[in-house]
Design an enzyme around this catalytic site. Structure first.
Site, PDB file in Angstrom:
ATOM      1  N   TRP A  61      20.648 -55.375 -43.050  1.00 38.29           N
ATOM      2  CA  TRP A  61      21.341 -56.009 -44.181  1.00 38.29           C
ATOM      3  C   TRP A  61      22.688 -55.318 -44.422  1.00 38.29           C
ATOM      4  O   TRP A  61      23.665 -55.952 -44.784  1.00 38.29           O
ATOM      5  CB  TRP A  61      20.472 -55.907 -45.440  1.00 38.29           C
ATOM      6  CG  TRP A  61      21.136 -56.382 -46.706  1.00 38.29           C
ATOM      7  CD1 TRP A  61      21.140 -57.646 -47.197  1.00 38.29           C
ATOM      8  CD2 TRP A  61      21.894 -55.595 -47.636  1.00 38.29           C
ATOM      9  NE1 TRP A  61      21.849 -57.703 -48.367  1.00 38.29           N
ATOM     10  CE2 TRP A  61      22.332 -56.450 -48.661  1.00 38.29           C
ATOM     11  CE3 TRP A  61      22.259 -54.245 -47.712  1.00 38.29           C
ATOM     12  CZ2 TRP A  61      23.093 -56.019 -49.742  1.00 38.29           C
ATOM     13  CZ3 TRP A  61      23.024 -53.814 -48.778  1.00 38.29           C
ATOM     14  CH2 TRP A  61      23.426 -54.699 -49.772  1.00 38.29           C
ATOM     15  N   HIS A  62      22.712 -53.985 -44.193  1.00 43.11           N
ATOM     16  CA  HIS A  62      23.928 -53.235 -44.480  1.00 43.11           C
ATOM     17  C   HIS A  62      25.052 -53.561 -43.511  1.00 43.11           C
ATOM     18  O   HIS A  62      26.224 -53.476 -43.865  1.00 43.11           O
ATOM     19  CB  HIS A  62      23.653 -51.729 -44.439  1.00 43.11           C
ATOM     20  CG  HIS A  62      22.908 -51.251 -45.638  1.00 43.11           C
ATOM     21  ND1 HIS A  62      21.537 -51.262 -45.705  1.00 43.11           N
ATOM     22  CD2 HIS A  62      23.337 -50.772 -46.829  1.00 43.11           C
ATOM     23  CE1 HIS A  62      21.159 -50.793 -46.876  1.00 43.11           C
ATOM     24  NE2 HIS A  62      22.224 -50.497 -47.586  1.00 43.11           N
ATOM     25  N   GLY A  63      24.716 -53.883 -42.292  1.00 40.63           N
ATOM     26  CA  GLY A  63      25.795 -54.159 -41.358  1.00 40.63           C
ATOM     27  C   GLY A  63      25.278 -54.469 -39.980  1.00 40.63           C
ATOM     28  O   GLY A  63      24.138 -54.154 -39.637  1.00 40.63           O
ATOM     29  N   PHE A 113      29.638 -54.405 -47.087  1.00 43.52           N
ATOM     30  CA  PHE A 113      28.345 -55.059 -46.836  1.00 43.52           C
ATOM     31  C   PHE A 113      28.311 -56.413 -47.518  1.00 43.52           C
ATOM     32  O   PHE A 113      27.410 -57.156 -47.414  1.00 43.52           O
ATOM     33  CB  PHE A 113      27.185 -54.182 -47.310  1.00 43.52           C
ATOM     34  CG  PHE A 113      27.258 -52.772 -46.755  1.00 43.52           C
ATOM     35  CD1 PHE A 113      27.640 -52.565 -45.430  1.00 43.52           C
ATOM     36  CD2 PHE A 113      26.988 -51.680 -47.538  1.00 43.52           C
ATOM     37  CE1 PHE A 113      27.729 -51.276 -44.922  1.00 43.52           C
ATOM     38  CE2 PHE A 113      27.063 -50.391 -47.028  1.00 43.52           C
ATOM     39  CZ  PHE A 113      27.440 -50.195 -45.726  1.00 43.52           C
TER      40      PHE A 113
END
Lengths: 336, 476
Positions: free
Chosen positions: B323-325, B476
């Site tokens: 989800w962060h990257g 993000f």
């Protein structure tokens, strides 16, 4: 569109319902702190970082000194040991760094200070590395503030200067850090440190972010040596110095800007400077590219400065007594 | 428009008086426009994206409300919303990553595929508003929140500027009722809002931004540092990311409080945790609870045996990392946290923690958790897997001078920054932790409060404007 009488609770609106005494007291304390900072700045104990004020301070500082003027950015600041300068020259010198300034800004500052000076200095020594002439690099970007300040005063600058603690924040930070750093075990002599700490190689630092930022889209811009030369009118020695940097800088340049290798850029700069009566001293590859001499790829560390300063003074023809032979003895190569 | 910029406070100085002057319905319209302006400040081209996502979820919400709970078409509607939102996320955030990873894999297997990448700019905050928007449709589908008929209210829920680009990822049950009702701003709201903004700016500008250059230098070229220097840089990044993200959340909550709207708390002093499970109850609470409620529980949670529980835990954390990257470093970060959580669960089931452990043991556990979490920040800070492993191996090799006296910029100065940053963080977090109240400072005596405000404002004066560091979580 409908307007409302009030969104605030009746308690908030009641007289005395909102009592920000603590915030007001804090404001008074902050005001007092700013007053102290203002007084310290006036007394010359704190240096401003507002470009216009900084340039004005540097001009005054330079104009008062009839000895040696050293100008440049942090590369110059880290390359010259003030202790050694003081040992060798007493008071006959002034070091006037402008953080991240280009060579063009240093030349303009020197020219303006020269016109202010009641008597011309013995020599003006300007430092330059490859990124100081890159029109697309970070130093050119940062130096736009100096350029603008040289042209006139901006609203943002007036606002910043009005809060002395903000204007002098870097100087206050340095004072605080120096005070705290004094408590750390980092005050050993350079020679002692050399004996204990194995040096690490810095020559392969190709990917360092600041090399990328400063070196991006490398294009050497025009540098006007003529105006300073005209202002000096032959009464002041003018010297251009290429200070020691690590081999990584030159390698990075060869790899990322093959059309402008440092040797070629330096030769062009030197030729133009010489044509205007400057002397040129090139120390680019003087020291091994290790942490024994360098803090990072561009900046000499304390030991590097201790070694380099006497060499430069000698090459400038300044008489060198033998007081710090132990330190200068660590310079590994002859003068250029 | 960053919260730590002059532009934001000029923006706020225009929005707040308007907000206070308008009636609730017009307040929402004005806030919606302000939100679009705020978002468009970065890149107006992505307003279309957020607009399409909002319209889709609004219509899906209405559609879900019209159908009976047993109607199978509800599933299709929900699937349409999830496909669109995840499709945007996949296209803009992950397409290049998966395409280039597939090409790399095929090349290693001896094939020579043509690389297919679309090279789009990542829309700021896409992961945050996509998750928030999806939460609305999922909640309407589950019946835990009613569908909202006012388009402005739904659009404002997705696009509420204080938490639009970096959270907290709000739930419909918390934010929508507040947006739909009349707000009253009390003196307490104003005081708490002001203090939270000051606290947030202090965390961001004085702590996070001041240590950022040391971290940047060490991660840019770890070979120039001794292992002790790399350890200091790693610990400094732990401070930086906490100061940065908790600071953003504080400013978001404070700004919202000035409008009489309460946002959820996103951080509960996570570095004081004595277990990794506790850390995840305290770190980025809005994301961890989102992942729990919309991923871990639907996957089966801990309801289908031990093995499935561990699988669900690992999968949830892996996806949380992603989800962060779009980079292997984030996957590694998620995997490490999943592994930590699984190990902690296993150990706790074999040997349950004592109800009242000695204080020294608690301290040791807290230090261990902080160190383990800090190690996971390495692939997070350096998402390139190879470079992250190189950094880690240089750190674990434990060579080079311990204090590096010849180069004070490598260990001593960063060490000093670490000590000061940690001291400031502890000074803020200990009173909050002890009282359990994020606004505890408002209960201090006037003189103590005045000193606190003066110290924070002095910090902002001395350290503000020195480094132009964007909020880490904006990416993000």
């Amino acid at each position: 569109m409908t307007w409302r009488s009030s969104i605030f609770s009746s308690e908030t609106l009641r007289a005395g319902g909102f009592r920000p005494w603590a915030a007001l007291l804090a404001l008074v304390v902050l005001g007092a702190g700013n007053l102290v900072a203002w007084a310290a700045q006036r007394a010359g104990r704190l240096t401003t970082s507002v470009p216009r004020q900084l340039l004005d301070e540097r001009r005054v500082m330079l104009a008062r000194e009839p000895g040696l003027w050293f100008l440049g950015n942090s590369t110059m600041a880290s390359a010259l040991s003030e202790e050694v300068l003081h040992d060798r020259l007493g008071r006959g010198w002034v070091k006037a760094p402008l953080g991240s300034s280009t060579l063009g800004v240093s030349l303009k500052l020197a020219e303006r200070a020269l016109t202010d000076a009641p008597s011309p200095p013995a020599a003006i020594v300007l430092f330059a590395t490859k990124d100081d002439v890159n029109v697309n690099g970070d130093r050119a970007r940062v130096s736009r503030r100096y350029e603008r300040a040289l042209e006139g005063r901006s609203l943002a600058e007036i606002a910043a200067a009005a809060i002395p603690a903000y204007a002098c924040r870097f100087a206050i930070q340095a004072e605080l850090l120096n005070g705290l750093a004094g408590l750390l075990p980092g005050r050993a002599s350079a020679a002692g440190v050399e004996a204990r700490v194995p040096a690490r190689d810095l020559s392969a630092e190709f990917e360092l972010t600041h090399l990328h930022k400063q070196g991006r889209a490398y294009a050497p811009g025009p540098v006007d040596f003529g105006r300073l030369a005209a202002a000096a009118r032959g009464r002041t020695r003018l010297v251009l110095v290429f200070p020691p940097v690590t081999a990584a800088v030159e390698r990075w340049q060869a790899r990322h800007a093959p059309a402008h290798p440092w040797r070629k850029v330096a030769a062009d700069l030197a030729a133009r400077a010489r044509a205007e009566g400057f002397e040129v001293l090139d120390y680019t590859n003087r020291y091994p590219s290790t942490t024994a001499f360098f803090e990072d790829v561009y900046h000499l560390n304390a030991r590097g400065a201790d070694a380099f300063t006497p060499v430069l003074l000698q090459d400038l023809g300044v008489p060198v007594p033998c007081r710090s032979a132990a330190v200068t003895g660590s310079d590994p190569r002859p003068s250029p | 428009m960053s919260f730590a910029s002059l532009e934001f406070f000029v923006f706020l100085a225009i929005v707040l008086p308007l907000y206070y002057a308008l009636e609730q319905r017009w307040q929402n319209r004005m806030l919606l426009l302000a939100g679009y302006f705020f978002y468009g400040w970065w890149d107006w081209r992505f307003l279309g994206l957020i607009g399409v996502s909002t319209i889709c979820d609004y219509l899906v919400g209405l559609g879900l409300a019209r159908l009976r709970p047993a109607d199978r078409r509800r599933r299709w509607l929900l699937a349409a919303s999830l496909t669109l939102n995840l499709g945007f996320l996949g296209t803009f955030k992950y397409f290049d990553f998966f395409a280039s990873s597939a090409v790399e894999l095929l090349e290693r297997l001896g094939f020579a595929p043509d690389p297919v990448t679309i090279h789009v700019i990542l829309p700021v905050g896409i992961s945050f508003y996509t998750f928030q928007s999806m939460a609305y449709t999922i909640d309407v589908y589950r019946g835990s929140t009613p569908a909202v008929r006012s388009f402005v209210d739904v659009a404002l829920y997705v696009n509420y500027f204080p938490q639009l680009v970096a959270g907290p990822i709000e739930r419909a049950q918390n934010l929508l009722p507040q947006l739909m009702s009349r707000r009253i701003v009390t003196a307490r709201h104003l005081a708490e809002g002001g203090v939270l903004i000051l606290l947030g700016l202090f965390r961001k500008i004085v702590i996070a931004d001041t240590v950022a250059p040391f971290v940047q230098a060490a991660f840019a070229h770890p070979d120039a540092y001794s292992s002790s220097g790399l350890l200091v840089a790693t610990l400094l990044f732990s401070l930086q990311i906490y100061g940065d993200f908790a600071g953003y959340s504080d400013i978001a909550r404070g700004t919202s409080k000035l409008m009489g709207i309460e946002l959820m708390k996103n951080f509960e002093q996570p570095y004081f945790s004595t277990s990794i499970t506790e850390f995840w109850r305290r770190w980025h609470v809005s994301l961890s609870t989102w992942l729990r409620d919309y991923l871990y529980v639907p996957l089966g949670g801990n309801r289908h045996g031990t093995l499935r529980t561990y699988r669900n835990l690992l999968l949830t954390m892996l996806l949380g990392g992603l989800w962060h990257g779009a980079a292997w470093g984030f996957v590694l970060w998620g995997a490490l946290h999943g592994l930590y959580l699984a190990i902690h669960k296993l150990v706790s089931s074999v040997r349950p923690p004592a109800p009242d452990p000695p204080r020294l043991l608690q301290l040791a556990k807290g230090a261990a958790v902080f160190l383990l979490v800090s190690l996971t920040w390495i692939p997070f800070r350096e998402p390139d897997g190879g470079r992250a492993l190189h950094f880690l191996s240089r750190l674990l090799a434990w060579d080079g001078p311990l204090l590096d006296l010849a180069n004070p910029g490598k260990v001593l100065q960063p060490g000093l920054a670490l000590a000061l940053g940690a001291l400031a963080t502890v000074a803020i977090d200990v009173p909050i932790r002890r009282s359990g109240d994020h606004e505890v400072f408002l209960r201090w005596p006037t003189l103590a409060r005045a000193s606190l405000y003066a110290v924070m404002a002095a910090g902002l004066t001395l350290f503000g404007g020195s480094h132009d560091v964007a909020f880490i979580y904006f990416q993000f």
